[in-house]
Design an enzyme around this catalytic site. Structure first.
Site, PDB file in Angstrom:
ATOM      1  N   ASP A  76      67.658  37.151 -45.508  1.00  0.00           N
ATOM      2  CA  ASP A  76      67.707  38.319 -44.646  1.00  0.00           C
ATOM      3  C   ASP A  76      68.848  39.232 -45.042  1.00  0.00           C
ATOM      4  OD1 ASP A  76      65.517  37.550 -43.077  1.00  0.00           O
ATOM      5  OD2 ASP A  76      66.778  35.959 -42.307  1.00  0.00           O
TER       6      ASP A  76
ATOM      7  N   ASP B 257      68.366  43.036 -45.735  1.00  0.00           N
ATOM      8  CA  ASP B 257      69.220  43.970 -45.046  1.00  0.00           C
ATOM      9  C   ASP B 257      69.884  44.960 -46.003  1.00  0.00           C
ATOM     10  OD1 ASP B 257      70.534  44.780 -42.777  1.00  0.00           O
ATOM     11  OD2 ASP B 257      72.339  43.713 -43.414  1.00  0.00           O
TER      12      ASP B 257
ATOM     13  N   LEU C 206      29.859  42.809 -28.540  1.00  0.00           N
ATOM     14  CA  LEU C 206      29.031  41.711 -29.053  1.00  0.00           C
ATOM     15  C   LEU C 206      28.209  41.099 -27.933  1.00  0.00           C
ATOM     16  CD1 LEU C 206      31.641  39.688 -31.156  1.00  0.00           C
ATOM     17  CD2 LEU C 206      29.660  40.900 -32.075  1.00  0.00           C
TER      18      LEU C 206
ATOM     19  N   GLU D  25      33.879  33.467 -37.631  1.00  0.00           N
ATOM     20  CA  GLU D  25      35.282  33.886 -37.437  1.00  0.00           C
ATOM     21  C   GLU D  25      35.749  33.527 -36.027  1.00  0.00           C
ATOM     22  OE1 GLU D  25      35.368  38.121 -37.922  1.00  0.00           O
ATOM     23  OE2 GLU D  25      34.342  38.022 -39.850  1.00  0.00           O
TER      24      GLU D  25
ATOM     25  N   LYS E 287      37.083  34.253 -32.394  1.00  0.00           N
ATOM     26  CA  LYS E 287      37.013  35.414 -31.495  1.00  0.00           C
ATOM     27  C   LYS E 287      38.282  35.399 -30.655  1.00  0.00           C
ATOM     28  CE  LYS E 287      33.991  37.582 -28.040  1.00  0.00           C
ATOM     29  NZ  LYS E 287      35.103  38.067 -27.282  1.00  0.00           N
TER      30      LYS E 287
ATOM     31  N   ASP F  35      41.148  36.398 -28.178  1.00  0.00           N
ATOM     32  CA  ASP F  35      41.164  37.066 -26.886  1.00  0.00           C
ATOM     33  C   ASP F  35      42.417  37.941 -26.817  1.00  0.00           C
ATOM     34  OD1 ASP F  35      40.280  37.726 -24.444  1.00  0.00           O
ATOM     35  OD2 ASP F  35      40.802  35.839 -23.463  1.00  0.00           O
TER      36      ASP F  35
ATOM     37  N   TYR G  95      39.462  42.309 -38.950  1.00  0.00           N
ATOM     38  CA  TYR G  95      38.198  41.687 -39.346  1.00  0.00           C
ATOM     39  C   TYR G  95      37.088  42.675 -39.674  1.00  0.00           C
ATOM     40  CZ  TYR G  95      37.571  42.550 -34.369  1.00  0.00           C
ATOM     41  OH  TYR G  95      37.531  43.137 -33.132  1.00  0.00           O
TER      42      TYR G  95
ATOM     43  N   LYS H 192      28.487  36.021 -37.818  1.00  0.00           N
ATOM     44  CA  LYS H 192      28.055  37.324 -38.326  1.00  0.00           C
ATOM     45  C   LYS H 192      27.136  37.155 -39.526  1.00  0.00           C
ATOM     46  CE  LYS H 192      32.360  39.576 -36.947  1.00  0.00           C
ATOM     47  NZ  LYS H 192      33.616  40.201 -37.331  1.00  0.00           N
TER      48      LYS H 192
ATOM     49  N   LYS I 210      30.325  31.711 -27.390  1.00  0.00           N
ATOM     50  CA  LYS I 210      31.445  31.507 -26.467  1.00  0.00           C
ATOM     51  C   LYS I 210      31.746  30.021 -26.273  1.00  0.00           C
ATOM     52  CE  LYS I 210      32.781  34.491 -23.930  1.00  0.00           C
ATOM     53  NZ  LYS I 210      33.179  35.820 -23.533  1.00  0.00           N
TER      54      LYS I 210
ATOM     55  N   CYS J 168      65.587  25.616   1.496  1.00  0.00           N
ATOM     56  CA  CYS J 168      65.298  24.877   0.264  1.00  0.00           C
ATOM     57  C   CYS J 168      64.573  23.579   0.611  1.00  0.00           C
ATOM     58  CB  CYS J 168      66.598  24.575  -0.471  1.00  0.00           C
ATOM     59  SG  CYS J 168      66.381  23.406  -1.810  1.00  0.00           S
TER      60      CYS J 168
ATOM     61  N   CYS K 231      67.112  20.514   0.129  1.00  0.00           N
ATOM     62  CA  CYS K 231      68.380  20.302   0.832  1.00  0.00           C
ATOM     63  C   CYS K 231      68.426  20.988   2.198  1.00  0.00           C
ATOM     64  CB  CYS K 231      69.549  20.780  -0.017  1.00  0.00           C
ATOM     65  SG  CYS K 231      69.603  22.565  -0.178  1.00  0.00           S
TER      66      CYS K 231
ATOM     67  N   CYS L 229      67.980  28.695  -4.125  1.00  0.00           N
ATOM     68  CA  CYS L 229      68.774  27.830  -3.263  1.00  0.00           C
ATOM     69  C   CYS L 229      70.177  27.895  -3.849  1.00  0.00           C
ATOM     70  CB  CYS L 229      68.258  26.393  -3.314  1.00  0.00           C
ATOM     71  SG  CYS L 229      69.448  25.234  -2.622  1.00  0.00           S
TER      72      CYS L 229
ATOM     73  N   CYS M   5      72.789  20.664  -3.496  1.00  0.00           N
ATOM     74  CA  CYS M   5      71.362  20.399  -3.307  1.00  0.00           C
ATOM     75  C   CYS M   5      70.925  19.280  -4.257  1.00  0.00           C
ATOM     76  CB  CYS M   5      70.573  21.674  -3.587  1.00  0.00           C
ATOM     77  SG  CYS M   5      68.809  21.412  -3.746  1.00  0.00           S
TER      78      CYS M   5
HETATM   79  S1  IVH Z   1      33.176  41.775 -34.192  1.00  0.00           S
HETATM   80  C1  IVH Z   1      30.370  44.895 -34.801  1.00  0.00           C
HETATM   81  N1  IVH Z   1      34.909  39.892 -34.685  1.00  0.00           N
HETATM   82  O1  IVH Z   1      35.521  40.463 -29.170  1.00  0.00           O
HETATM   83  C2  IVH Z   1      31.677  44.304 -34.540  1.00  0.00           C
HETATM   84  N2  IVH Z   1      34.994  40.958 -32.570  1.00  0.00           N
HETATM   85  O2  IVH Z   1      33.290  40.513 -27.170  1.00  0.00           O
HETATM   86  C3  IVH Z   1      31.843  43.799 -33.168  1.00  0.00           C
HETATM   87  N3  IVH Z   1      36.807  40.133 -31.129  1.00  0.00           N
HETATM   88  O3  IVH Z   1      35.417  43.875 -28.532  1.00  0.00           O
HETATM   89  C4  IVH Z   1      33.070  43.021 -32.970  1.00  0.00           C
HETATM   90  N4  IVH Z   1      37.633  38.685 -32.550  1.00  0.00           N
HETATM   91  O4  IVH Z   1      37.596  42.975 -29.442  1.00  0.00           O
HETATM   92  C5  IVH Z   1      34.457  40.779 -33.782  1.00  0.00           C
HETATM   93  N5  IVH Z   1      36.390  38.228 -35.301  1.00  0.00           N
HETATM   94  C6  IVH Z   1      35.950  39.128 -34.400  1.00  0.00           C
HETATM   95  C7  IVH Z   1      36.567  39.279 -33.135  1.00  0.00           C
HETATM   96  C8  IVH Z   1      36.044  40.196 -32.236  1.00  0.00           C
HETATM   97  C9  IVH Z   1      37.753  39.221 -31.351  1.00  0.00           C
HETATM   98  C10 IVH Z   1      36.654  40.894 -29.855  1.00  0.00           C
HETATM   99  C11 IVH Z   1      36.485  42.369 -30.053  1.00  0.00           C
HETATM  100  C12 IVH Z   1      35.235  42.731 -29.301  1.00  0.00           C
HETATM  101  C13 IVH Z   1      35.006  41.541 -28.433  1.00  0.00           C
HETATM  102  C14 IVH Z   1      33.513  41.400 -28.204  1.00  0.00           C
END
Ligand code: IVH
Length: 684
Positions: free
Chosen positions: A33, A37, A83, A114, A116, A118, A241, A306, A330, A424, A427, A442, A447
């Site tokens: 670093d 830097d 999706l 891939e 998914k 959140d 992605y 996909k 899912k 509390c 105590c 507290c 305590c």
């Molecule tokens: S593909 C045509 N790939 O999931 C492309 N989506 O429920 C459509 N998401 O709004 C999306 N990882 O924010 C795709 N590897 C992934 C993803 C992904 C997360 C989210 C994305 C989308 C939501 C759909």
């Protein structure tokens, strides 16, 4: 001359972006670093002389943005799609059958699987290789311009392609250079990794501040607020992605190659994706991640399957906003409903009261859950969570399960509104609330629930450092009634210890020896050991230097205390309060009588004329040879000052392994960074 400097400037930008990519995307830094830097400082110096040279890919611009008062709108170059979901293998098979009927080529299709993630879907625009705009998904047509916030996310390349090979010595040319399309728009998911999220919450909880509910909302909230500096302080990263749009150049035509291509350009791309020749294999792989989802460093709510051939996927068209060429498989939600039987309250070391849910035991994702966090009392009120409610419960990754909220429709009328305790639970003393904080405390040092934690803190390494006094022994001492407060430790007799299970001559002698030694511990540590809310090791050092002993400190008023730099009204009040309590006064008296009353030594603390005089340091991560305290003592004995948080006034960040967010903050503020060796060098 200017030509030479300009080419040096360009080279520096490239090198810094390269090392940033190694660190934040590949997780494989190859320079220290300190070296990083140095490069950054050289760059800054040139920019100060030639502000007209600065281009949008300059690493100094990461956190340069000012807070805005609103986001402007961005029209996406093509719709940002969603999706359709599949809940299980049969749904996925049915999807395949449907699309087979639409296009024969599906028979021979390959599939990419891939994760998914959140998080928050973001859209990144690059013109001539430069990151020029970043947006949220919005309604799929129009999103919000969050460019300044996204710039602070270090995993996002400011310029593509990132030079992915080290080009030092400078004369060597990179082996392959991909020329991206002149206009490229990519899509990814921004998120906070689970571990980082937990660390963030732990810090907030200790500070008595409101904790965050889950990584997704925290990431989304941090990116969709108007101050880039706040975004910079959150551990946000991303994985990309998809290429949403490209002009002025060719891009691959299969999803698999797109991922490879994005990676080669320097984007962060997940290493989980795999390509399969048939759907059954893709499903199998998806299911291994369903079982193994706790191994993922982020929250994933499923996998995306996909069609690999993007021309085919495109020809398949859409159903509403969902492309037919992909499906979200899912994972079974780790959300269940159960009954909230009661609300318990835990008492932490600093006396913070944290409510938790006592639940009808329920299984979520293979784990039986009986307790869940309720964050704080405000949360219970805001969500109107009542005892007896059916509640929605979530478990994600290794995060402690939490109650999302009540199922209001399931109420039968017997549910009881919850009132936070006035006393509390351990105590029975009145609890207190500090203005501006969300937590209730507290404040009784005697305590019993706090006592264990208190003594544990009192004897810990950064405090009185009593070696051999582990948690088990602390519990034994309290249970046997030998210790009712920290002062009792200093009047323990050998005959007392020998009565305890597991104690023989040697162990008792060793412990008494360690306790005896602690009597001559420094004033800094003694003050830190008292466990006054808001007074950590650094503040304790400042107080020790300012007051010289505990007796003087105990007489200080709010005004005296606020003369100390960085000591605000809240901490001042907390200190005055602490000393005003008769129970604490009593303990201090007992400590003094037992010979524990450290005074500031002349040689201790900050030297006025050391090599580090006038410099302020922050230490983060684990240093190779110094403990935190050693480093602090080293800096102070050379005249430097150590503080807890990085600001523009910080002269140096001392960086060890596994640094926290201070590292990012320091980099974003352009604070100089040294490692342990560098620190020693400063002193010569
Ligand atoms: S593909 C045509 N790939 O999931 C492309 N989506 O429920 C459509 N998401 O709004 C999306 N990882 O924010 C795709 N590897 C992934 C993803 C992904 C997360 C989210 C994305 C989308 C939501 C759909």
């Amino acid at each position: 001359m200017a030509d030479k400097l300009l080419s040096r400037y360009q080279e520096l930008k490239e090198q810094i972006n390269f090392h940033n990519h190694r660190y934040h995307v590949l997780d494989k830094p190859i320079i220290s670093d300190l070296e990083f830097d140095k490069l950054l400082n050289e760059l800054k110096k040139i920019e100060a002389e030639h502000p007209d040279w600065i281009t949008p890919d300059s690493p100094t611009l990461r956190a340069g943005g000012k807070p805005a008062d609103r986001f402007s709108k961005v029209r996406h170059p093509s719709p940002i799609l969603s999706l359709a979901n599949a809940f299980g293998a049969d749904d996925a098979r049915a999807w395949l059958e449907r699309i087979k009927k639409i296009d024969d080529r599906v028979e021979k299709a390959k599939f990419v699987v891939e994760p998914k993630i959140d998080g928050l879907s973001v859209v990144l625009h690059y013109r001539d290789g430069l990151f020029v705009q970043g947006a949220t998904r919005g309604d799929g047509e129009i999103g919000e311009d969050i460019t300044s916030n996204l710039r602070t996310v270090r995993a996002i390349p400011l310029k593509i392609p990132i030079q992915t090979e080290d080009r030092r010595p400078k004369t060597e040319k990179p082996s392959t250079v991909i020329r991206p399309p002149s206009y490229l728009v990519v899509r990814g998911e921004a998120f906070i990794p689970i571990k980082e999220f937990e660390a963030l919450n732990k810090k907030l909880e200790e500070a008595g501040e409101r904790t965050y509910q889950n990584p997704r909302n925290t990431a989304a909230g941090s990116l969709r607020q108007l101050d880039p500096e706040l975004t910079a302080s959150r551990p946000i990263t991303l994985l990309v992605y998809q290429i949403v749009h490209a002009e002025g150049g060719k891009i691959p035509t299969s999803q698999w190659e797109i991922l490879e291509y994005l990676k080669a350009l320097g984007f962060p791309v997940s290493d989980v994706p795999k390509r399969f020749n048939d759907l059954e294999k893709a499903i199998e792989y998806t299911e291994t991640w369903d079982k193994g989802r706790d191994q993922l460093p982020y929250e994933a709510d499923g996998m995306v399957i996909k069609i690999d051939d993007l021309n085919l996927a495109n020809d398949l068209g859409f159903v509403g906003k969902d492309p037919r060429g992909a499906i979200a498989y899912k994972f079974p939600a780790r959300e269940v409903t159960t009954t909230l039987n009661d609300i318990g309250v835990a008492v932490g070391r600093t006396g913070v009261l944290t409510p938790y849910a006592i639940l009808e035991p329920v299984e979520i994702g293979g784990v039986i859950v009986e307790r869940a966090t309720l964050h704080n009392f405000d949360y219970i009120a805001e969500k109107d969570i009542r005892v007896g409610d059916r509640v929605l419960l979530k478990r994600a990754g290794e995060v402690i399960p939490y109650v999302i909220g009540p199922v209001v429709d399931a109420r039968k009328g017997k549910e009881k509104k919850y009132k936070p305790p006035q006393k509390c639970p351990a105590c029975d003393q009145a609890v207190e609330h500090i203005e501006g904080e969300v937590a209730w405390y507290c404040v009784n040092t005697a305590c019993p629930a706090q006592l264990i934690r208190n003594i544990e803190h009192f004897v810990s390494r950064g405090a009185m450092d009593i070696v051999g006094l582990g948690i088990k022994i602390v519990e034994q001492l309290i249970e046997s009634g030998l210790v009712k407060d920290v002062a009792d430790l200093f009047t323990l007799k050998k005959s007392d210890l020998l009565k305890l299970e597991g104690f023989a001559e040697k162990k008792a002698d060793n412990l008494l020896g360690a306790i005896e030694q602690a009597k001559s511990q420094s004033l800094n540590r003694f003050i830190a050991a008292l466990g006054i809310h808001g007074v950590g090791e650094v503040m304790a050092g400042d107080l020790a230097r300012a007051f010289g002993n505990v007796s003087a400190l105990s007489k200080a008023n709010l005004n005296d205390l606020q003369q100390i730099e960085g000591l605000g009204p809240n901490i001042a009040e907390s200190i005055v309060d602490w000393f005003a309590r008769p129970a604490n006064q009593k303990v201090l008296k007992k400590l003094k009588a037992a010979g524990v009353d450290p005074q500031m030594q002349k040689s201790e603390g900050r030297k006025q004329d050391g090599k580090l005089s006038g410099l302020t340091f922050v230490v983060t991560g684990t240093l190779p040879n110094f403990s935190r305290d050693d480093a602090k003592e080293f800096i102070e004995s050379n005249g430097g000052k150590v503080t807890d948080s990085v600001s523009k006034k910080t002269s140096y960040l001392v960086l060890g392994e596994n640094p926290g967010s201070k590292f990012d903050k320091a980099k974003s503020l352009g604070v100089k960074i040294v490692d342990e060796a560098g620190l020693r060098k400063l002193v010569g």
